[in-house]
Design a protein around this motif. Sequence first.
Motif, PDB file in Angstrom:
ATOM      1  N   LEU A 291       0.825  -1.210   0.000  1.00  0.00           N
ATOM      2  CA  LEU A 291       0.000   0.000   0.000  1.00  0.00           C
ATOM      3  C   LEU A 291       0.859   1.260   0.000  1.00  0.00           C
ATOM      4  O   LEU A 291       0.509   2.260  -0.631  1.00  0.00           O
ATOM      5  N   SER A 293       3.572   1.645  -1.490  1.00  0.00           N
ATOM      6  CA  SER A 293       4.094   1.866  -2.847  1.00  0.00           C
ATOM      7  C   SER A 293       3.119   2.643  -3.725  1.00  0.00           C
ATOM      8  O   SER A 293       3.491   3.124  -4.800  1.00  0.00           O
ATOM      9  N   THR A 294       1.858   2.785  -3.267  1.00  0.00           N
ATOM     10  CA  THR A 294       0.872   3.582  -4.010  1.00  0.00           C
ATOM     11  C   THR A 294       0.854   5.035  -3.538  1.00  0.00           C
ATOM     12  O   THR A 294       0.047   5.838  -4.032  1.00  0.00           O
ATOM     13  N   SER A 301      -1.115   2.932   5.908  1.00  0.00           N
ATOM     14  CA  SER A 301      -0.981   1.613   5.273  1.00  0.00           C
ATOM     15  C   SER A 301      -1.186   0.495   6.289  1.00  0.00           C
ATOM     16  O   SER A 301      -1.849  -0.506   6.002  1.00  0.00           O
ATOM     17  N   ALA A 349      -3.893  -1.909 -11.597  1.00  0.00           N
ATOM     18  CA  ALA A 349      -4.061  -0.728 -10.747  1.00  0.00           C
ATOM     19  C   ALA A 349      -2.719  -0.076 -10.415  1.00  0.00           C
ATOM     20  O   ALA A 349      -2.648   1.149 -10.232  1.00  0.00           O
ATOM     21  N   PHE A 350      -1.662  -0.840 -10.357  1.00  0.00           N
ATOM     22  CA  PHE A 350      -0.350  -0.278 -10.034  1.00  0.00           C
ATOM     23  C   PHE A 350       0.254   0.510 -11.191  1.00  0.00           C
ATOM     24  O   PHE A 350       1.283   1.179 -11.013  1.00  0.00           O
ATOM     25  N   HIS A 351      -0.357   0.444 -12.358  1.00  0.00           N
ATOM     26  CA  HIS A 351       0.117   1.231 -13.492  1.00  0.00           C
ATOM     27  C   HIS A 351      -0.620   2.560 -13.604  1.00  0.00           C
ATOM     28  O   HIS A 351      -0.382   3.336 -14.536  1.00  0.00           O
ATOM     29  N   HIS A 354      -0.202   7.585  -8.914  1.00  0.00           N
ATOM     30  CA  HIS A 354      -0.452   7.534  -7.472  1.00  0.00           C
ATOM     31  C   HIS A 354      -1.465   8.594  -7.064  1.00  0.00           C
ATOM     32  O   HIS A 354      -1.376   9.752  -7.469  1.00  0.00           O
ATOM     33  N   SER A 355      -2.427   8.190  -6.269  1.00  0.00           N
ATOM     34  CA  SER A 355      -3.430   9.103  -5.730  1.00  0.00           C
ATOM     35  C   SER A 355      -4.154   8.388  -4.608  1.00  0.00           C
ATOM     36  O   SER A 355      -4.102   7.151  -4.509  1.00  0.00           O
ATOM     37  N   VAL A 358      -6.394   5.685  -5.974  1.00  0.00           N
ATOM     38  CA  VAL A 358      -5.705   4.469  -6.403  1.00  0.00           C
ATOM     39  C   VAL A 358      -5.343   3.609  -5.189  1.00  0.00           C
ATOM     40  O   VAL A 358      -5.440   2.373  -5.226  1.00  0.00           O
ATOM     41  N   SER A 359      -4.939   4.246  -4.098  1.00  0.00           N
ATOM     42  CA  SER A 359      -4.632   3.505  -2.873  1.00  0.00           C
ATOM     43  C   SER A 359      -5.864   2.747  -2.388  1.00  0.00           C
ATOM     44  O   SER A 359      -5.774   1.574  -1.987  1.00  0.00           O
ATOM     45  N   VAL A 362      -6.493  -0.207  -4.774  1.00  0.00           N
ATOM     46  CA  VAL A 362      -5.563  -1.315  -4.513  1.00  0.00           C
ATOM     47  C   VAL A 362      -5.987  -2.075  -3.262  1.00  0.00           C
ATOM     48  O   VAL A 362      -6.010  -3.316  -3.247  1.00  0.00           O
TER      49      VAL A 362
END
Length: 473
Positions: A291, A293-294, A301, A349-351, A354-355, A358-359, A362
Amino acid sequence: MGAPTGQLVSAGPGEGGRARRAGRFIVGIAAVAALGGALFGYDTGVISGALPFMEGHFGLTSLGEGVITSALLIGAAFGSLIGGRMSDALGRRNSLLWAGAVFIGGALAVALAPDVPFMTVARFVLGLAVGSASVITPLYLSEIAPPHIRGRLVSFNSLMIVSGQLLAYLLNAFLAQWAAWRWMLGLAALPAVALFVGLFFLPDTPRWYLSKGRQDEAAGVLRRTLPAGDVPAELARIDQARGLEADARRDGRQQLRTPWIRRLLLVGIGLAAVQQITGVNAVVYFAPKILASTGLGTGASITATIAIGVISVLATALGMSLIDRVGRRPLLLTGLAGMTVSLALLGAAFHLPHSPAVSILVLGLMVLYMAFMQGTLNTGVWLLLAEMFPLRVRGLAMGAAVFMMWLVNFAVALAFPLLLDAVGAGTTFWFFGAMCVLSLVFCRRYAPETKGLALEDLEDELRKAAGHAPVTS
């Protein structure tokens, strides 16, 4: 005529007191299940919250993270091997006492570790207790619990493992505000002390007492849960079953040369590998790192992983309620299909940039993946491994499969941080998705269906599935 085995007679003035004593004894047995399973779950799950702070404290590389995380798992692999032998030699209760003492010492050692080598060794020693408990606790429960609650208590142990992981996530989130990672690790000593002390008030199992020629003590344990008139018949039944299993063990290694049994063993080992290679413990051990990493902060996290713990408990309970109605194979295949889709979406989703959205996406996909995993594959594989092997090779085959499970668990935990650095989270989760596809093909081709079959009939069905004629009487 005595009451049926496993039933507590309520008639008569003396029976009420005996029933109350039996009830207290059963509560003690349930406490062993709760504490043994919860310790297993806590010690495997707590590292997820401690690792982000240990990374800064010790200056860990990705390899160092993998080594510290996986040290417990290689210890558990060897602990699972020695647990069964130790319980036969020392007794089920005494072996759990030993595991409880190692849980206490190991938890304190990892909490006080001054450097990475000390931490690694301490985690390995703690893993010996985790692996031993993973074998001895279900064995103790299955042998000492009265017949009418045996299945529920053994299943309760599985539920308590994921509950222990949830407890670890909750405490991690609470202690993260002070970066108190040593407290996260050390608090496991408290339930370990309770387990150690509580076992002094419980006996060993009737089966183990009989194996040592201690018939009076075996009868004394049975009288704590069964009507007195049922005790002689139950003693005879246990003694007969124990004799049959002893004969089976003596012949077991020779039987593994039989082609259809050897094939079944390979299927069991394959199922054990499937349970781990599809990525579940990458999420259990490294969810906060994933988490973060997002773009999510460390504290947030760690708090977010509570959702993973909650869904694991709920999904396990649901899976336990469905598996006898739906069947083992349909549950496995449905779960693997759902896991494949979840991991494909998670990798995508990892592509995304980051926002916060997106977190959240994920986290939601990780929760969805864990719901499929814990409710289907985890529940189904453990039950199949307990059912699918013939009696004469059950101990050997089950031991080999569980050892493989821990070894693959170790490999995944060691490699996951390195994969994240090398190819990124998206590709890593697509790799696990590909493993789910291969696992789906494997389970569709080889996983047996054991629903609704008595163990006596199961061997003939498995013989036929392997292309061998069933035995006729």
